[in-house]
Scaffold this motif. Structure first.
Motif, mmCIF file in Angstrom:
data_model
loop_
_atom_site.group_PDB
_atom_site.id
_atom_site.type_symbol
_atom_site.label_atom_id
_atom_site.label_comp_id
_atom_site.label_asym_id
_atom_site.label_seq_id
_atom_site.Cartn_x
_atom_site.Cartn_y
_atom_site.Cartn_z
ATOM 1 N N MET A 240 0.806 -1.229 0.000
ATOM 2 C CA MET A 240 0.000 0.000 0.000
ATOM 3 C C MET A 240 0.837 1.277 0.000
ATOM 4 N N MET A 241 2.153 1.160 -0.056
ATOM 5 C CA MET A 241 2.988 2.372 -0.003
ATOM 6 C C MET A 241 3.278 2.927 -1.398
ATOM 7 N N THR A 242 3.447 4.240 -1.433
ATOM 8 C CA THR A 242 3.923 4.913 -2.647
ATOM 9 C C THR A 242 5.227 5.612 -2.291
ATOM 10 N N LEU A 243 6.186 5.545 -3.186
ATOM 11 C CA LEU A 243 7.495 6.176 -2.949
ATOM 12 C C LEU A 243 7.513 7.555 -3.607
ATOM 13 N N TYR A 244 7.820 8.553 -2.785
ATOM 14 C CA TYR A 244 7.906 9.932 -3.300
ATOM 15 C C TYR A 244 9.365 10.373 -3.286
ATOM 16 N N ILE A 245 9.832 10.846 -4.449
ATOM 17 C CA ILE A 245 11.212 11.304 -4.578
ATOM 18 C C ILE A 245 11.190 12.776 -4.972
ATOM 19 N N PRO A 246 11.559 13.668 -4.053
ATOM 20 C CA PRO A 246 11.518 15.106 -4.361
ATOM 21 C C PRO A 246 12.553 15.477 -5.420
ATOM 22 N N PRO A 247 12.346 16.604 -6.064
ATOM 23 C CA PRO A 247 13.219 16.977 -7.187
ATOM 24 C C PRO A 247 14.624 17.392 -6.760
ATOM 25 N N MET A 248 15.535 17.242 -7.696
ATOM 26 C CA MET A 248 16.890 17.800 -7.561
ATOM 27 C C MET A 248 16.795 19.304 -7.840
ATOM 28 N N PRO A 249 17.863 20.065 -7.522
ATOM 29 C CA PRO A 249 17.836 21.504 -7.794
ATOM 30 C C PRO A 249 17.487 21.798 -9.260
ATOM 31 N N GLN A 250 16.783 22.920 -9.455
ATOM 32 C CA GLN A 250 16.291 23.268 -10.788
ATOM 33 C C GLN A 250 17.427 23.724 -11.710
#
Ligand SMILES: C[S@@+](CC[C@H](N)C(=O)[O-])C[C@H]1O[C@@H](n2cnc3c(N)ncnc32)[C@H](O)[C@@H]1O
Length: 264
Positions: A240-250
């Motif tokens: 039931m988990m979702t993996l969230y990966i935040p962005p690298m610097p723009q």
């Protein structure tokens, strides 16, 4: 065999129940659930199942099609078969799936496609998906930096290209590479290592990632497990988990587009 475009007695509306018992079901979905002659449902908790039976006593679970070791693809085809057969018998059918009924759900799309081909009215109403809950709980605005969503096994198998400066969501990490159903299973460590190795091409080992599980009950908090990317293989990742990966610097902005703001 019906002619394309002809209308028959039976019909299908597919709805979503969201992730939080009763609270996430939209008013239009509730109306369809109430008015259906037959309701089929696939939800993840007994409270939502009990609620659906109260909404419509003609509710029947699709969960009996699950069996240990059975191929997932076969289960989804059999779910669609059952829904299609009820519509073909002339009934007004509502099929309810948890979350958004068209997001990472095969049986719903399959049933609609088959019924439309046979000339029956079949449509889908939107619901609240895990992604919607994640945006709310983790404060992610997909409009800021863009957001990419992939099924985790497909992400690896198809060598999906993506932009690490945008948000990245990986679904079904807990069943990485599992074509068959195994109750209570968690992601296999070597497969998590493979996923981490792929992600390490784009993100540093210390990159923060989140294993996320939305709450099922109104009074409960979501599960938000923040870890470094290189710790992912050691985690107990449940289906039931979702993996969230935040962005690298723009990246540096395109100045010619920036100038548009000045031009108005
Ligand atoms: C078969 S898909 C169903 C998705 C569902 N139709 C939706 O709209 O959210 C199952 C995947 O959805 C995600 N998911 C389901 N329930 C979740 C929850 N409570 N919190 C976070 N992700 C969830 C996970 O990635 C899981 O592997």
């Amino acid at each position: 065999m019906a002619q394309q475009g002809s209308r028959k007695a039976g019909s299908l509306v597919v709805v979503g129940t969201g992730l939080k018992v009763a609270a996430h079901t939209t008013l239009e979905a509730l109306q369809e659930l109430r008015e259906a002659e037959q309701v089929f449902y696939l939800v993840t908790d007994p409270a939502t199942a009990a609620w659906l039976h109260r909404v419509n006593p003609a509710a029947a679970t699709l969960e009996d099609l699950y069996a240990e070791g059975k191929f997932r693809g076969l289960i989804y085809r059999q779910m669609a078969d059952r829904i299609v057969a009820a519509v073909r018998s002339g009934r007004r059918v509502c099929a309810a799936f948890y979350g958004h009924p068209g997001v990472f759900v095969n049986a719903s799309h399959l049933a609609i496609r088959r019924l439309r081909r046979q000339g029956y009215p079949a449509r889908m109403l939107p619901g609240i998906s895990a992604e919607d809950c994640l945006f709310a709980d983790l404060g992610v605005n997909p409009g800021d930096r863009g957001c990419q969503s992939f099924e985790a096994t497909n992400f690896l198998k198809a060598r999906r290209r993506f932009d690490p400066t945008s948000e990245l969501l990986l679904w079904q990490v807990g069943v990485l590479g599992e074509s068959r159903l195994h109750a209570g299973g968690i992601a296999k460590r070597p497969r998590l290592e493979r996923l981490t190795t792929r992600l390490r091409r784009y993100y540093p080992a210390s990159h923060p990632v989140v294993l996320y599980e939305a709450a099922s009950f109104p009074a409960c908090d979501p599960l938000v497990r923040r870890i470094r990317l290189d710790r992912l293989p050691a985690q107990k990742v449940v289906p039931m988990m979702t993996l969230y990966i935040p962005p690298m610097p723009q990246r540096a902005p395109d100045r010619s587009v920036l100038r548009w703001y000045e031009e108005g």
